[in-house]
Enzyme design. Structure first.
Site, PDB file in Angstrom:
ATOM      1  N   TYR A  10       5.713  -1.070  -1.089  1.00 52.10           N
ATOM      2  CA  TYR A  10       6.327  -0.749  -2.383  1.00 52.10           C
ATOM      3  C   TYR A  10       7.846  -0.670  -2.243  1.00 52.10           C
ATOM      4  O   TYR A  10       8.588  -1.253  -3.044  1.00 52.10           O
ATOM      5  CB  TYR A  10       5.778   0.579  -2.899  1.00 52.10           C
ATOM      6  CG  TYR A  10       6.386   1.018  -4.211  1.00 52.10           C
ATOM      7  CD1 TYR A  10       6.140   0.321  -5.389  1.00 52.10           C
ATOM      8  CD2 TYR A  10       7.208   2.150  -4.277  1.00 52.10           C
ATOM      9  CE1 TYR A  10       6.699   0.719  -6.592  1.00 52.10           C
ATOM     10  CE2 TYR A  10       7.762   2.557  -5.475  1.00 52.10           C
ATOM     11  CZ  TYR A  10       7.511   1.841  -6.632  1.00 52.10           C
ATOM     12  OH  TYR A  10       8.067   2.235  -7.829  1.00 52.10           O
ATOM     13  N   SER A  53      13.411   1.196  -8.438  1.00 53.51           N
ATOM     14  CA  SER A  53      12.981   2.581  -8.253  1.00 53.51           C
ATOM     15  C   SER A  53      13.785   3.197  -7.123  1.00 53.51           C
ATOM     16  O   SER A  53      14.336   2.486  -6.265  1.00 53.51           O
ATOM     17  CB  SER A  53      11.495   2.616  -7.892  1.00 53.51           C
ATOM     18  OG  SER A  53      11.097   3.878  -7.395  1.00 53.51           O
TER      19      SER A  53
END
Length: 324
Positions: free
Chosen positions: A184, A158
């Site tokens: 994350y 990502s």
């Protein structure tokens, strides 16, 4: 850093779908495994690969949900939980027992910005689910990947990798304060470094690896985000509808699955590996200046820390130790 980390002139745009990039590609002699293949962009990844003729195996923690979600798609569903090392070993052993090659492994399963949780070993859950589980799965499936004589492993990362690198001293937040977004970001950087490390180790036996950013897609992955946060980030409008603007990386699930299947199949990537891709092309390296001028995270590119071969080797060694 790979000398190939620059755009190669793909003929596909950011708006291309998984079906678009697979048009004309025959995968009838290929076998693919797609983790997370029954949720979000994983469903479209599974569907597109199957429609192109591949045999597709979907490992699933929730078998009932997988069967419901994938009803009507001719795939094989097998039990596996990425946070359970024994479950990973059992799944891999079943696959290896067939003696068949594995041509495509798409590591698409993941969680995002969840409250602090730990697996049975005490490892932080985002690092375990997004990275360590896939590391162990790939290691166990290595013989089948090597048997393919031209396998590709796709690690779904990502732009969130820009938030944080890997803290090698405290990856599980045992000493530092837990921040769900930093955790994350760390796991997404690990996804890219994993592709770098895997490609370096696998290319001699025909295993090439790629990390991809699928785009910003509103799926169940965002379940820990509030409606207000999604609106503030421009992910949904005031009516709660997803904002679709591929030019800014805001995509639907069909577009979001495209870079994964492009990296898994496109012939233009022959001889290339260990690179980070987005919008159906190899991404450029993002400078500090570009990052400073991109507060909303819309400029394409990968941060240097995520493709550093020294960091990739360090992560590989740490991952071997943590997964034993």
């Amino acid at each position: 850093m790979s000398s190939h980390q620059h755009p190669i002139g793909s003929r596909f745009t950011a708006a291309a779908t998984a079906s678009d990039v697979l048009a004309g590609i025959d995968l009838s002699d290929r076998t693919a495994i797609v983790t997370g293949g029954y949720s979000g962009i994983g469903v479209e990844t599974t569907r597109a690969l199957r429609e192109a003729g591949a045999r597709v195996v979907v490992p699933a923690r929730d078998l009932a949900k997988a069967r419901r979600t994938l009803a009507g798609i001719d795939v094989e569903i097998e039990p596996m939980d990425l946070v359970d090392p024994g479950s990973i070993d059992d799944f891999a052993a079943r696959f290896l027992s067939t003696g068949e090659p594995l041509h495509i492994l798409v590591c698409s399963a993941g969680i995002m910005a969840c409250p602090l949780a730990r697996d049975a070993r005490g490892y932080e859950m985002q690092f375990t689910t997004n990275h360590l589980g896939h590391f162990q799965l790939t290691a166990r499936l290595w013989p089948a990947l090597a048997r393919a004589n031209g396998a590709r492993v796709v690690s779904v990362s990502s732009r969130g990798h820009r938030i944080a690198g890997v803290d090698f001293d405290d990856p599980h937040f045992n000493s530092r304060p837990y921040d769900p977004w930093v955790a994350y970001g760390q796991s997404k950087t690990a996804n890219v470094l994993f592709a770098v490390g895997l490609d370096a180790r696998g290319r001699s036996v025909g295993i090439r690896a790629f990390a991809v950013h699928p785009g910003a897609i509103v799926t169940d992955l965002a379940r820990h985000m509030s409606r207000e946060d999604l609106i503030a980030r421009g992910a949904i409008d005031d009516q709660g509808r997803p904002v679709i603007d591929p030019s800014r990386g805001m995509k639907n699930v069909c577009q979001g699955a495209s870079t994964s299947v492009w990296a898994a199949t496109d012939p233009r990537l022959e001889g290339i590996g260990g690179v980070y891709c987005e919008d159906n092309d190899v991404a450029p390296v993002m400078s500090d200046a570009d990052a400073a001028n991109d507060p909303t995270g819309m400029i394409r590119g990968v941060r240097p820390w995520a493709i550093d071969p020294v960091a990739a080797d360090r992560l590989w060694g740490m991952s071997e130790s943590l997964t034993r």
